[in-house]
Write an enzyme that holds these catalytic residues in place. Sequence first.
Site, mmCIF file in Angstrom:
data_model
loop_
_atom_site.group_PDB
_atom_site.id
_atom_site.type_symbol
_atom_site.label_atom_id
_atom_site.label_comp_id
_atom_site.label_asym_id
_atom_site.label_seq_id
_atom_site.Cartn_x
_atom_site.Cartn_y
_atom_site.Cartn_z
ATOM 1 N N LYS A 23 58.825 44.548 42.460
ATOM 2 C CA LYS A 23 57.653 44.616 43.344
ATOM 3 C C LYS A 23 56.687 43.464 43.058
ATOM 4 C CE LYS A 23 54.112 47.464 42.213
ATOM 5 N NZ LYS A 23 52.751 46.885 42.155
ATOM 6 N N ASN A 24 56.319 43.317 41.794
ATOM 7 C CA ASN A 24 55.260 42.359 41.482
ATOM 8 C C ASN A 24 55.718 40.909 41.603
ATOM 9 O OD1 ASN A 24 53.492 44.409 41.194
ATOM 10 N ND2 ASN A 24 53.493 44.433 38.947
ATOM 11 N N CYS B 99 39.584 49.444 41.400
ATOM 12 C CA CYS B 99 40.652 50.359 41.787
ATOM 13 C C CYS B 99 40.784 51.396 40.693
ATOM 14 C CB CYS B 99 41.952 49.620 42.018
ATOM 15 S SG CYS B 99 42.689 49.008 40.524
ATOM 16 N N ARG C 19 38.801 45.094 37.711
ATOM 17 C CA ARG C 19 39.674 44.010 38.165
ATOM 18 C C ARG C 19 38.969 42.939 39.003
ATOM 19 N NH1 ARG C 19 45.259 46.771 39.961
ATOM 20 N NH2 ARG C 19 46.142 44.806 39.310
ATOM 21 N N PRO C 20 38.068 42.200 38.390
ATOM 22 C CA PRO C 20 37.385 41.125 39.124
ATOM 23 C C PRO C 20 38.310 39.937 39.405
ATOM 24 C CG PRO C 20 36.748 41.086 36.824
ATOM 25 C CD PRO C 20 37.662 42.265 36.987
ATOM 26 N N ASP D 91 37.135 36.609 38.812
ATOM 27 C CA ASP D 91 36.462 35.429 38.263
ATOM 28 C C ASP D 91 37.439 34.369 37.741
ATOM 29 O OD1 ASP D 91 37.089 37.442 36.437
ATOM 30 O OD2 ASP D 91 35.574 36.825 34.989
ATOM 31 N N LEU D 92 38.536 34.797 37.154
ATOM 32 C CA LEU D 92 39.473 33.821 36.565
ATOM 33 C C LEU D 92 40.195 33.021 37.652
ATOM 34 C CD1 LEU D 92 40.909 36.239 33.841
ATOM 35 C CD2 LEU D 92 39.231 34.419 33.498
ATOM 36 N N ASP E 130 52.168 48.315 32.345
ATOM 37 C CA ASP E 130 52.794 49.073 33.435
ATOM 38 C C ASP E 130 53.843 50.075 32.943
ATOM 39 O OD1 ASP E 130 51.219 47.685 35.205
ATOM 40 O OD2 ASP E 130 52.779 46.296 35.839
ATOM 41 N N ARG F 122 54.602 53.129 46.771
ATOM 42 C CA ARG F 122 54.155 51.743 46.641
ATOM 43 C C ARG F 122 55.080 50.953 45.719
ATOM 44 N NH1 ARG F 122 48.097 50.921 45.108
ATOM 45 N NH2 ARG F 122 48.925 48.829 45.409
#
Length: 422
Positions: A22-23, A118, A123-124, A126-127, A308, A400
């Site tokens: 998925k990822n 979430c 989970r910003p 900025d990076l 995960d 998902r």
Amino acid sequence: MDSIIVTGNGPLNGQIPIAGAKNACLTLMPATLLSEEPLTLTNAPRLSDIKTMSALLQSLGAEVSALQDGQVLAMSSHDLNNHTAHYDIVRKMRASNLVLGPMLARLGQAIVSLPGGCAIGARPMDLHIEALEALGAEIELKDGYLHAKAPRGLKGATHELRFASVGATENTVMAATLAKGTTVLKNAAREPEIVDLVRCLRAMGAQIDGEGTSTITIQGVDRLHGATHPVVTDRIELGTYMIAPAIAGGEVECLGGKMELVESFAAKLDEAGISVTETDKGLKVARRNGRVKAVNVTTEVFPGFPTDLQAQMMALMCTAEGTSVLEETIFENRFMHAPELTRMGAQIEVHGGTATVTGVERLKGAPVMATDLRASVSLILAGLAAEGETRVSRVYHLDRGYEHVVRKLEGVGAKIERIKDE
Ligand code: EPU
């Protein structure tokens, strides 16, 4: 909304095919935005997140066709006619932010909704922003949207990420493929999904070195061409199904599994007394005698123990002999499965980012639900080892990230069914 009912009924035996990741697929799909020519992905997983990404790409003007029952994704971004990723789609799936780097590189502009928090943390972005700004992008936050532009194109630069973020690495590498000059990305993430992305970009004509290490060097090119690329095996689906025989007993061969994808996880299973062996078709996992031993786990970036797989490992530790300590260092709020597992008789204490689990002889089935993907599947795994019936509701979280979960577990002898809620 559907539920899944699992009834613990002893050891599992047989084979489970593991799908494409998925990822990986969720970062490979936006790579289509980098080229006017078609990109085709094979070994794609059949998941609702993939449908969400397809809808997002289509909303930008890309063509996406799911062929061969969804296992092949044929994409073309010849005519992009929109550069805004709307909140309606982005809020459903954070990985939507992976269109930012490619759109900026190809179109010189992108407007992408900030995803917001979430279930597992804030989970910003900025990076991502810092790295793209280092490549010359001008980025402003207006009305919840990131407005990014690079009117004179992106320019290669040396940039060090403050944390080896998977998404920030992916966005930056994709953006840098079409930048002028050389980009050196330091403290880059090393996850297998990044390696897969780089292989695909290279097949499209990108010049990249160092994937799988913490320094990735990208020599910008004028354009990328079309390619066909197979999606790497899903190491998290693999690890999840490796837990199934570990928790329920028996022997299961995970087809397509490779040790290099789950080294640190397999080492923990070994420490817990579970045997993992490589076969010519995949990885064989067996628990024949006795209880699993308690082991301590700390989640880390790759090649460390994956966040995960933390929920699934916790489910296993619930029935282990002894006490285990699980430390979550990647996300600040990733223990939502703990109170649900407790409903099944588990003994878990959570303090901040640390969960202490004292194994019990047997879990007991109960109605449970979860608010994220990996937490949901941990409850199914727990149900495989529990006495009686476990009803896991809100199954859309599972859809998902796990294709055909009922069919795959039924195939190795589990008693499991999906029902429609009244
Ligand atoms: N972070 C920041 N700022 C940023 C980016 C990240 O502070 O700009 C923080 C996050 O808040 C988090 C940590 O860094 O605490 C790790 O985030 P990272 O960017 O590495 O993760 P991601 O790219 O958002 C991907 C996977 C996740 C997986 C993580 C870590 C995809 C689509 N998602 O997320 O997968 O947990 O890497 O390995 O690739 C899942 O599949 O269930 C899942 C959540």
